[in-house]
Motif scaffolding. Structure first.
Motif, PDB file in Angstrom:
ATOM      1  N   SER B  17       0.816  -1.206   0.000  1.00  0.00           N
ATOM      2  CA  SER B  17       0.000   0.000   0.000  1.00  0.00           C
ATOM      3  C   SER B  17       0.854   1.263   0.000  1.00  0.00           C
ATOM      4  CB  SER B  17      -0.932   0.017   1.209  1.00  0.00           C
ATOM      5  OG  SER B  17      -1.693  -1.157   1.245  1.00  0.00           O
ATOM      6  N   ALA B  55     -22.232 -11.517  -3.981  1.00  0.00           N
ATOM      7  CA  ALA B  55     -21.353 -10.686  -4.797  1.00  0.00           C
ATOM      8  C   ALA B  55     -21.456  -9.225  -4.397  1.00  0.00           C
ATOM      9  CB  ALA B  55     -21.705 -10.848  -6.273  1.00  0.00           C
ATOM     10  N   HIS B  56     -22.586  -8.884  -3.774  1.00  0.00           N
ATOM     11  CA  HIS B  56     -22.775  -7.491  -3.409  1.00  0.00           C
ATOM     12  C   HIS B  56     -23.752  -7.433  -2.249  1.00  0.00           C
ATOM     13  CE1 HIS B  56     -23.510  -3.185  -3.810  1.00  0.00           C
ATOM     14  NE2 HIS B  56     -22.410  -3.171  -4.542  1.00  0.00           N
ATOM     15  N   VAL B  60     -29.658  -5.071  -5.281  1.00  0.00           N
ATOM     16  CA  VAL B  60     -29.931  -4.160  -6.395  1.00  0.00           C
ATOM     17  C   VAL B  60     -29.001  -4.541  -7.537  1.00  0.00           C
ATOM     18  CG1 VAL B  60     -29.898  -1.737  -7.136  1.00  0.00           C
ATOM     19  CG2 VAL B  60     -30.433  -2.294  -4.763  1.00  0.00           C
ATOM     20  N   SER B  61     -29.461  -4.424  -8.779  1.00  0.00           N
ATOM     21  CA  SER B  61     -28.558  -4.633  -9.910  1.00  0.00           C
ATOM     22  C   SER B  61     -28.933  -3.670 -11.034  1.00  0.00           C
ATOM     23  CB  SER B  61     -28.628  -6.079 -10.397  1.00  0.00           C
ATOM     24  OG  SER B  61     -29.933  -6.369 -10.853  1.00  0.00           O
ATOM     25  N   ASN B  62     -28.105  -3.643 -12.066  1.00  0.00           N
ATOM     26  CA  ASN B  62     -28.385  -2.883 -13.291  1.00  0.00           C
ATOM     27  C   ASN B  62     -28.667  -1.391 -13.068  1.00  0.00           C
ATOM     28  OD1 ASN B  62     -28.170  -5.431 -14.214  1.00  0.00           O
ATOM     29  ND2 ASN B  62     -30.193  -5.575 -15.118  1.00  0.00           N
ATOM     30  N   VAL B  63     -27.788  -0.728 -12.365  1.00  0.00           N
ATOM     31  CA  VAL B  63     -27.915   0.722 -12.263  1.00  0.00           C
ATOM     32  C   VAL B  63     -27.039   1.335 -13.351  1.00  0.00           C
ATOM     33  CG1 VAL B  63     -27.571   2.756 -10.825  1.00  0.00           C
ATOM     34  CG2 VAL B  63     -28.350   0.606  -9.789  1.00  0.00           C
ATOM     35  N   PHE B  64     -27.672   1.855 -14.382  1.00  0.00           N
ATOM     36  CA  PHE B  64     -26.929   2.370 -15.535  1.00  0.00           C
ATOM     37  C   PHE B  64     -27.200   3.843 -15.768  1.00  0.00           C
ATOM     38  CE2 PHE B  64     -27.304  -2.152 -16.796  1.00  0.00           C
ATOM     39  CZ  PHE B  64     -25.981  -2.402 -17.089  1.00  0.00           C
ATOM     40  N   ARG B  65     -26.331   4.440 -16.567  1.00  0.00           N
ATOM     41  CA  ARG B  65     -26.630   5.761 -17.134  1.00  0.00           C
ATOM     42  C   ARG B  65     -26.567   5.622 -18.645  1.00  0.00           C
ATOM     43  NH1 ARG B  65     -21.146   6.794 -17.788  1.00  0.00           N
ATOM     44  NH2 ARG B  65     -21.617   8.519 -19.157  1.00  0.00           N
ATOM     45  N   GLU B  66     -27.263   6.490 -19.350  1.00  0.00           N
ATOM     46  CA  GLU B  66     -27.170   6.498 -20.803  1.00  0.00           C
ATOM     47  C   GLU B  66     -25.828   7.090 -21.198  1.00  0.00           C
ATOM     48  OE1 GLU B  66     -29.336   4.998 -22.864  1.00  0.00           O
ATOM     49  OE2 GLU B  66     -30.318   4.376 -21.002  1.00  0.00           O
ATOM     50  N   ALA B 102      -3.248   0.496 -18.093  1.00  0.00           N
ATOM     51  CA  ALA B 102      -4.285  -0.462 -17.709  1.00  0.00           C
ATOM     52  C   ALA B 102      -3.965  -1.850 -18.207  1.00  0.00           C
ATOM     53  CB  ALA B 102      -5.627  -0.015 -18.256  1.00  0.00           C
TER      54      ALA B 102
END
Lengths: 487, 102
Positions: B17, B55-56, B60-66, B102
């Motif tokens: 770290s 996993a979380h 809740v799942s699929n929180v997207f933005r356009e 990356a």
């Protein structure tokens, strides 16, 4: 060394930048060449207390590639943090995918010499965010530009199924063509949209057994040329090293090398011992993605016929050469234009010649796509038909195509205007043939007496008729008349 | 009971770290981290044979933005908190051993 044989083993890791308008987890624009640090916000700057939100388009693009790579697409996928300690990603971690990637277990067919293909396994393809750029200018400091930070990046990992630099290159080129066809990446090498990291070693067999050389990974290659050459260089270097030292693969003796483009050699990169301790863990800021069958089907419907399949179809269905089929399928707009023109009734080989010899010459000069030429596939098909029907010559077709681009007029109109319609009226042509025969008794003599001069003399007479008609006579009709009169 | 974590491990994690700990801190964090691990260890007593891996923590799942571009904050504001800058760049100590990217 007697009886030494070796096989090169290469697996490839590829990063492909997806062509979304905005970044993966924030609304900053993805833009190459903008002023440094002008396309950033608290999210991609890694400020405390911010919340990343997934770009839906990026996710769907990634799934499209996964499908095109014949991968299994799990219905549940999630995000993980990968520890990272360079200033081009200021959060100190990269958002990536670890144990539940969005696609896995696929394959890609790559073209080899002489129309052969080879299947290369795909281990996985997952989404992650790109880092920014560290610039090592002058002085005792580095400059950091975070514009690229957070750009959606697809990481594709292949099985070690490639056995030469040429195969590695073929895969890279095929993947570039594929993502461009899918419209999910510009895949512009100059802009770093595709970066490659090959893992290489050798299996050596000789009298005393079989040996595997230590694996090396070559970092951050961004041209096909560097990719192919570095793999070939590294294979030879490992062979030399093995012969000299006998070093073989063991746990922990994998090394990382860089490619020196000027000297064309790979150079050992020193790395901290624990550098690969990434300590992945689930990202608490991002919720998982759950696909539904309906959503997946909808994404699937956006796929198109993939370039290699199309290329092979052109060869089989239209009897085009592999080379011509490759030129037509090098980009999607050209291939789509060709498909449309064939559908409109043009003869494929004729269309292929028009497009590859004239069309692509013009698009190269104008630096545009074939769709920008104000010539519709239907008009080009009409032009091709005029050649098939002997209304114009093949040579005139090129001239008319160029005029179509300039004027936007239809081929039949231009053929009239430019006086390029072939004379096929036998009666009219017969008079001209008679004149030519009268004017050239020696050639007539050579033809009628037969012998080795016959062919040449016949060609000469045909040429004379063409000259008198300013090239507008239909050579087929003239040949028939000549044969009839002299036969 | 065996210690959950020893100084050697804390030193390694600190190094990963990029933290430079004093001997005193090393001792302090080793015992603190040990106490945390011991507390969490209680979870291992539960029978989880029929529990799906989580996993979380949110259901809740699929929180997207356009895919829409929003205005960025601009170079000046981006660099406002930087300890040092060089024209439009962040200025940082020279990066040796550059394994970045990356």
């Amino acid at each position: 060394m007697a009886d030494l044989k070796y096989k090169v083993i290469v697996g490839l890791e590829i990063h492909v930048q997806l062509c979304t308008k905005s970044k993966m987890f924030c609304g900053c624009a993805v833009e190459f060449g903008a002023e440094p640090n002008s396309r950033v916000c608290p999210v991609c700057l890694g400020m405390p207390g911010v919340l990343p939100v997934m770009n839906k388009q990026a996710f769907e693009y990634a799934v499209m590639v996964g499908l095109a790579l014949n991968c299994r697409i799990p219905m549940f996928t999630k995000w993980d943090r990968k520890s990272y300690y360079y200033p081009d990603l200021p959060k100190n971690y990269q958002i990536s995918q670890y144990d539940l990637p969005l696609s896995e277990n696929g394959y890609i067919e790559i073209p080899l010499e002489s129309s052969q293909t080879k299947r290369i396994g795909i281990i996985r393809a997952h989404l992650e965010e790109d880092a920014g750029k560290n610039l090592h200018a002058t002085g005792n400091f580095s400059q950091v530009d975070l514009n690229r930070t957070g750009t959606p990046l697809l990481e594709i990992v292949t099985e070690p199924d490639m056995n030469s630099g040429a195969e590695v290159r073929a895969l890279a080129v095929e993947l570039q063509r594929m993502v461009r066809f899918l419209g999910v990446s510009e895949a512009d090498m100059q802009k770093g949209h595709m970066r490659f990291e090959p893992n290489i070693n050798l299996i050596i067999t000789r009298g005393d057994g079989e040996f595997r050389t230590p694996i090396t990974e070559i970092k951050n290659l961004n041209s096909f040329r560097a990719l192919e050459r570095s793999v070939n260089y590294e294979a030879q270097r490992q062979l030399d090293e093995f012969i000299e030292t006998g070093i073989v693969m063991e746990m922990g003796n994998k090394t990382t090398r860089g490619w020196d483009d000027e000297k064309e050699v790979t150079v050992l990169q020193r790395e901290k011992e624990e550098a690969h301790d990434y300590r992945y863990f689930p990202d608490p800021d991002l919720v998982p993605v759950e696909l539904t069958q309906q959503w997946l089907d909808e994404i699937k419907s956006r796929l198109c016929e993939l370039p290699l399949k199309k290329q092979m179809r052109y060869v089989q269905e239209y009897c085009l050469s592999d080379y011509d089929a490759g030129v037509l399928t090098a980009d999607r707009s050209t291939a789509d234009f060709f498909d449309e023109a064939v559908k409109a009734g043009g003869e494929p080989k004729r269309l292929c010649n028009l497009i590859t010899q004239t069309g692509l010459k013009i698009t190269k000069e104008k630096n545009c796509s074939i769709n920008d030429l104000s010539v519709t596939p239907q008009s080009l098909a009409d032009l091709a038909k005029m050649v098939e029907d002997s209304i114009i010559s093949a040579g005139s077709a090129a001239t008319i195509f160029e005029a179509m681009v300039e004027t936007g007029k239809e081929p039949d109109v231009l053929a009239q205007e430019l006086n390029l319609i072939q004379k096929s009226d036998a009666g009219e042509l017969e008079k001209i043939v008679d004149t030519v025969l009268m004017e050239n008794p020696q050639a007539v003599e050579d033809v009628t007496s037969g012998g080795k001069k016959e062919k040449k003399a016949m060609g000469f007479l045909l040429g004379q008729v063409m000259q008198k008609t300013k090239g507008q006579a239909n050579p087929k009709v003239v040949s028939e008349i000549l044969a009839k009169k002299l036969g | 009971m065996a210690r959950r974590i020893d100084q050697q491990q804390v030193r390694k994690v600190a190094k990963l770290s990029r933290l430079d700990l004093t001997d005193h801190e090393l001792e302090e964090f080793t015992s603190q981290l040990g106490a945390i691990l011991e507390y969490v260890e209680k979870m291992n007593k539960l029978n989880t044979d029929n529990v799906e891996p989580l996993a979380h923590c949110l259901p809740v799942s699929n929180v997207f933005r356009e895919d829409c571009v929003k205005e960025s904050i601009g170079t000046e504001r981006a660099l406002a908190n930087a300890p040092e800058r060089d024209e439009s760049f962040f200025k940082v100590p020279k990066i040796l051993d550059d394994g970045s990217g990356a």
